[in-house]
Scaffold this active site. Structure first.
Site, PDB file in Angstrom:
ATOM      1  N   LYS A 234      53.669 -76.372  -3.574  1.00  0.00           N
ATOM      2  CA  LYS A 234      52.961 -77.535  -4.094  1.00  0.00           C
ATOM      3  C   LYS A 234      52.591 -78.391  -2.896  1.00  0.00           C
ATOM      4  O   LYS A 234      53.469 -78.807  -2.139  1.00  0.00           O
ATOM      5  CB  LYS A 234      53.892 -78.334  -5.012  1.00  0.00           C
ATOM      6  CG  LYS A 234      54.240 -77.610  -6.292  1.00  0.00           C
ATOM      7  CD  LYS A 234      53.203 -77.900  -7.350  1.00  0.00           C
ATOM      8  CE  LYS A 234      53.667 -77.465  -8.733  1.00  0.00           C
ATOM      9  NZ  LYS A 234      52.606 -77.717  -9.722  1.00  0.00           N
TER      10      LYS A 234
ATOM     11  N   GLU B 246      45.155 -73.732  -5.845  1.00  0.00           N
ATOM     12  CA  GLU B 246      44.928 -74.222  -7.196  1.00  0.00           C
ATOM     13  C   GLU B 246      44.370 -75.626  -7.152  1.00  0.00           C
ATOM     14  O   GLU B 246      44.890 -76.471  -6.423  1.00  0.00           O
ATOM     15  CB  GLU B 246      46.259 -74.311  -7.973  1.00  0.00           C
ATOM     16  CG  GLU B 246      46.731 -73.030  -8.552  1.00  0.00           C
ATOM     17  CD  GLU B 246      48.069 -73.202  -9.274  1.00  0.00           C
ATOM     18  OE1 GLU B 246      48.239 -74.166 -10.033  1.00  0.00           O
ATOM     19  OE2 GLU B 246      48.936 -72.342  -9.059  1.00  0.00           O
TER      20      GLU B 246
ATOM     21  N   ASP C   9      43.283 -74.695 -12.791  1.00  0.00           N
ATOM     22  CA  ASP C   9      44.446 -74.875 -13.661  1.00  0.00           C
ATOM     23  C   ASP C   9      44.171 -76.052 -14.604  1.00  0.00           C
ATOM     24  O   ASP C   9      43.712 -75.866 -15.734  1.00  0.00           O
ATOM     25  CB  ASP C   9      45.690 -75.093 -12.789  1.00  0.00           C
ATOM     26  CG  ASP C   9      46.927 -75.432 -13.590  1.00  0.00           C
ATOM     27  OD1 ASP C   9      46.847 -75.441 -14.829  1.00  0.00           O
ATOM     28  OD2 ASP C   9      47.997 -75.692 -12.997  1.00  0.00           O
TER      29      ASP C   9
ATOM     30  N   LYS D  80      48.205 -71.295 -18.906  1.00  0.00           N
ATOM     31  CA  LYS D  80      49.482 -71.786 -19.412  1.00  0.00           C
ATOM     32  C   LYS D  80      49.333 -71.887 -20.922  1.00  0.00           C
ATOM     33  O   LYS D  80      48.644 -72.793 -21.413  1.00  0.00           O
ATOM     34  CB  LYS D  80      49.766 -73.173 -18.828  1.00  0.00           C
ATOM     35  CG  LYS D  80      49.976 -73.157 -17.336  1.00  0.00           C
ATOM     36  CD  LYS D  80      50.058 -74.563 -16.795  1.00  0.00           C
ATOM     37  CE  LYS D  80      50.371 -74.545 -15.311  1.00  0.00           C
ATOM     38  NZ  LYS D  80      50.060 -75.831 -14.684  1.00  0.00           N
TER      39      LYS D  80
HETATM   40 MG   LIG Z   1      48.801 -75.842 -10.953  1.00  0.00          MG
END
Ligand SMILES: [Mg+2]
Length: 352
Positions: A161, A217, A242, A269
């Site tokens: 991240k 992302e 995303d 997701k």
């Molecule tokens: Mg993401």
């Protein structure tokens, strides 16, 4: 005739360590479990909207879920067509749809194992699914230590991240990893969660691309299709969408968005991006356009994580090589037990 019943139960799960996300730091996670019974058997599903992120993060979630649960039961009494029509009405409630889909599949499981939602090599415990090792946001030292841990455990794909600490420090961290591990040894994915301002984005992507990253992302915030399209055209580094997919629930709109932006990948997701039906729809539209994809969990408990892993094996088949984002299930002190185990860099179903 079967007599269906559904109950919903709100739960609060506690993170082992506070989880830093693009929407702030979470210490607890609120979910709803839906239990569906037909008089003989039962199945459990998880509804887990993410605060301030899910399109169905609504104030009266529990009440709406109960109402929808009653409609679900009424549809089940009428048969498959009514269920399909009811699921279609849940396009804007992806986390509820996902919970209902999971509960129904678990109830109807053809085996004696309620965790087996589909009949796949994964659900039979014959193969594991490769996953990426997730390294949470933190200080430079913390992130470096977490990467070492992941590599020691056997992960070949690490997702970082970024966008939380200073960009130069993050770039330095990536450089150090690359100095030690070539891209043959470690596939690096980064997730900016929309942190780059559009004006700097291309420059930053160029700097990052020196280190042979697999993908990034969401370099810029969602909702700027023209800017994102331009980045996807110009970026030397493959871009994955995303957050961009959240709230895009209509199939024509999905097609239109992908056609405009043309990303290298989309990340699905199920709780956020349309449940199982919507996830399959996204993947099929993307495939038509030559866009790749993988599936990721979104801080669900093990109930949701299992369903997502099962879906992965149903969508991508028995020999998945692309690492999926399924490792977040070990985050809670009070997780719900499921027969899932991470061995090396693979997630296994160990019920058999
Ligand atoms: Mg993401």
């Amino acid at each position: 005739m079967k007599q269906y019943k559904i109950t919903t139960e709100e739960r609060v799960l506690h993170f082992k360590q506070p989880a830093g996300t693009s929407r702030g730091v979470y210490t607890t996670r609120r979910i709803w479990l839906v239990t569906l019974t037909d008089g003989e058997r039962s199945g459990v599903g998880e509804c887990a909207p993410l605060p301030k992120l899910s399109c169905d993060d609504i104030a009266n979630y529990g009440d709406v879920l109960k109402e929808k649960g009653n409609e679900f039961v009424a549809a089940l009494q009428q048969g498959d067509e009514a269920v399909a029509a009811f699921f279609e009405t849940l396009r804007d409630y992806p986390s509820m749809l996902f919970g209902f889909e999971t509960a129904l599949l678990s109830l109807s499981s053809l085996t004696s194992h309620p965790s087996s939602l589909f009949d796949t090599a994964f659900s039979r415990g014959e193969v594991g699914i490769p996953i990426n090792g997730l390294v949470w946001m933190g200080t430079f030292e913390e992130m470096q230590q977490r990467i070492e841990e992941k590599l020691k455990k056997g992960f070949h794909c690490v997702k970082l991240k970024i966008g939380a600490i200073d960009f130069d420090a993050e770039l330095e961290l990536i450089k150090q990893i690359r100095n030690r591990f070539s891209y043959h040894d470690v596939e690096l994915r980064v997730d900016a969660n929309g942190a780059f301002p559009y004006e700097d984005a291309l420059y930053k992507l160029e700097l990052l691309s020196q280190y042979a990253l697999h993908s990034i992302e969401q370099p810029i915030k969602a909702g700027q299709w023209a800017y994102m399209a331009e980045l996807c055209r110009e970026s030397p580094l493959p871009i994955a969408l995303d957050e961009e997919l959240i709230g895009v629930n209509d199939p024509e709109q999905k097609r239109q968005m992908l056609n405009i932006i043309r990303p290298a990948y989309i990340i699905l997701k199920p709780s956020l991006h349309g449940g199982m039906i919507g996830t399959r729809e996204w993947i099929s539209i993307a495939q038509d356009m030559g866009i790749g994809s993988w599936i990721t969990s979104a801080l669900e408990s093990n109930i949701g994580l299992n369903a997502i892993a099962q879906l992965c094996s149903s969508v991508y088949g028995d020999a998945i090589t692309m690492p999926q984002g399924l490792g977040t299930g070990q985050l809670f002190t009070d997780n719900i037990p499921m027969p899932l185990e991470i061995r090396g860099e693979k997630l296994w179903n160990i019920e058999h």
